[in-house]
Design an enzyme around this catalytic site. Structure first.
Site, short mmCIF file in Angstrom:
data_model
loop_
_atom_site.label_atom_id
_atom_site.label_comp_id
_atom_site.label_asym_id
_atom_site.label_seq_id
_atom_site.Cartn_x
_atom_site.Cartn_y
_atom_site.Cartn_z
N THR A 169 0.82 -1.21 0.00
CA THR A 169 0.00 0.00 0.00
C THR A 169 0.85 1.25 0.00
O THR A 169 1.97 1.25 0.54
CB THR A 169 -0.90 0.01 1.26
OG1 THR A 169 -1.50 1.31 1.39
CG2 THR A 169 -0.10 -0.24 2.52
N TYR A 226 -1.55 0.16 10.31
CA TYR A 226 -1.88 -0.49 9.03
C TYR A 226 -0.68 -0.40 8.08
O TYR A 226 -0.20 -1.42 7.58
CB TYR A 226 -3.12 0.17 8.41
CG TYR A 226 -3.33 -0.25 6.97
CD1 TYR A 226 -3.67 -1.56 6.67
CD2 TYR A 226 -3.14 0.65 5.93
CE1 TYR A 226 -3.83 -1.96 5.34
CE2 TYR A 226 -3.30 0.26 4.60
CZ TYR A 226 -3.63 -1.04 4.32
OH TYR A 226 -3.76 -1.44 3.01
#
Ligand code: UDP
Length: 327
Positions: free
Chosen positions: A116, A140
């Protein structure tokens, strides 16, 4: 090829399974159905299990002799990761290690990893290249960065080769409206805008209108899910041809502001839904746009859906169907 797709019943994973199936690959899906859905699978055989279950993983990888693994299974809610970091480190990192370990033990040497842009945190220079420092600002992003690091180290010590794809803002859906996003607790802009248009939400909040951008709202690089799937296919071909481990950004290299996305959503839906300016959301970089020259140059990625209107229209068609079917 015979391919294991973890998280294949989820949003992006189900698009991957569809395309692999259409291309005639043999697909096994490994998913605990915590957010995925059995009926999102257009092809393949589903193993309902959690990546924490090392014994099931071991038996599967030992018996099935996969050519490659594509690893999507992960939690993705940034805010939740701040409130419950261990949940993210456990699933996105520790469980990924279980999978990598089983791959090494049972000779699966090609691995595609869903990373990501959150690994970059708040980068100062735009567009972001793969060489930008990794300074994630939430668990995250950190959990994905840690898995990338583990892959790098393992690939240097064992025969495993990987492609890590750093996704920017993925949106849109299958143009035939068979599958799409199904999270009930959606947090992403395009999905929330469409659900506001559908009347499922009262109003769409614009998080921050005083950023140093053209119209004061944040800018993001929105990419159609099917161009992202094409990037995975190219990554697979690259590894199958003997390519070495590599990391690629996946974005178009151009950004749209929140206001531009809202305006396009109103145009596509034909609905003038309520929008309200709101405070900044913590941890949002003002601008996040990919430099995607590496994947274009090295893998020959030629995205064909670089069109915000198309992205939003496919997502809109899906949202209407999802509502009709009460999904
Ligand atoms: N955003 C917004 N309202 C919303 C959801 C998102 O203004 O209801 C903004 C958010 O602050 C960010 C952009 O839209 O600037 C994209 O956010 P999203 O959550 O879709 O993806 P992210 O870039 O955080 O991964």
């Amino acid at each position: 090829m015979k391919i294991l797709v973890t998280g294949g019943a989820g949003y992006i994973g189900s698009h991957m399974v569809r395309t692999l199936g259409e291309k005639g690959h043999e697909v096994v899906i490994y998913d605990n159905l915590s957010s995925g859905h059995r009926d999102s699978l257009l092809y393949g055989r589903l193993v309902v299990s959690d990546l924490a279950d090392r014994e099931t993983l071991r038996i599967l990888l030992q018996e099935e002799r996969f050519d490659a693994v594509i690893h999507f299974a992960a939690f993705i809610a940034v805010e939740e990761s701040v409130k419950d970091p261990l949940k993210y480190y456990r699933n996105n990192f520790s469980n990924a290690l279980n999978l990598i370990d089983a791959c090494v033990k049972y000779g699966v040497n090609k691995f595609i990893f869903s990373s990501t842009a959150a690994v970059y945190g708040m980068p100062e220079k735009m567009p972001v290249t793969e060489e930008t420092s990794l300074l994630p600002i939430n668990p995250y992003g950190a959990s994905k960065m840690m898995t990338e690091r583990a892959l790098r180290d393992v690939s240097e010590s064992a025969g495993l080769r990987y492609v890590a794809l750093r996704y920017f803002n993925v949106a849109g859906a299958d143009p035939m409206t068979r599958i799409g996003q199904r999270y009930r607790e959606a947090t992403h802009l395009i999905t929330l805008a469409l659900r506001t248009a559908l009347g499922e939400r009262k109003s769409l909040s614009v998080f921050g209108t005083d950023y140093a951008t053209s119209d004061g709202t944040c800018i993001r690089d929105y990419i159609h899910v099917d161009d992202l799937i094409d990037a995975h296919l190219l990554g697979l071909d690259y590894l199958a041809a003997g390519g070495g481990s590599r990391i690629f950004n996946c974005g178009y290299g151009r950004g749209y502001s929140v206001r531009e996305v809202v305006a396009m959503t109103k145009k596509v839906t034909g609905i003038d839904f309520p929008v309200a300016d709101a405070d900044r959301r913590a941890g949002d970089p003002p601008v996040l746009v990919a430099d995607s020259s590496r994947i274009r140059g090295e893998l020959g990625w030629r995205p064909s859906r670089d069109d915000l209107e198309f992205i939003i229209r496919t997502a809109w068609d899906w949202e209407k169907k999802r509502r009709e079917l009460h999904l």
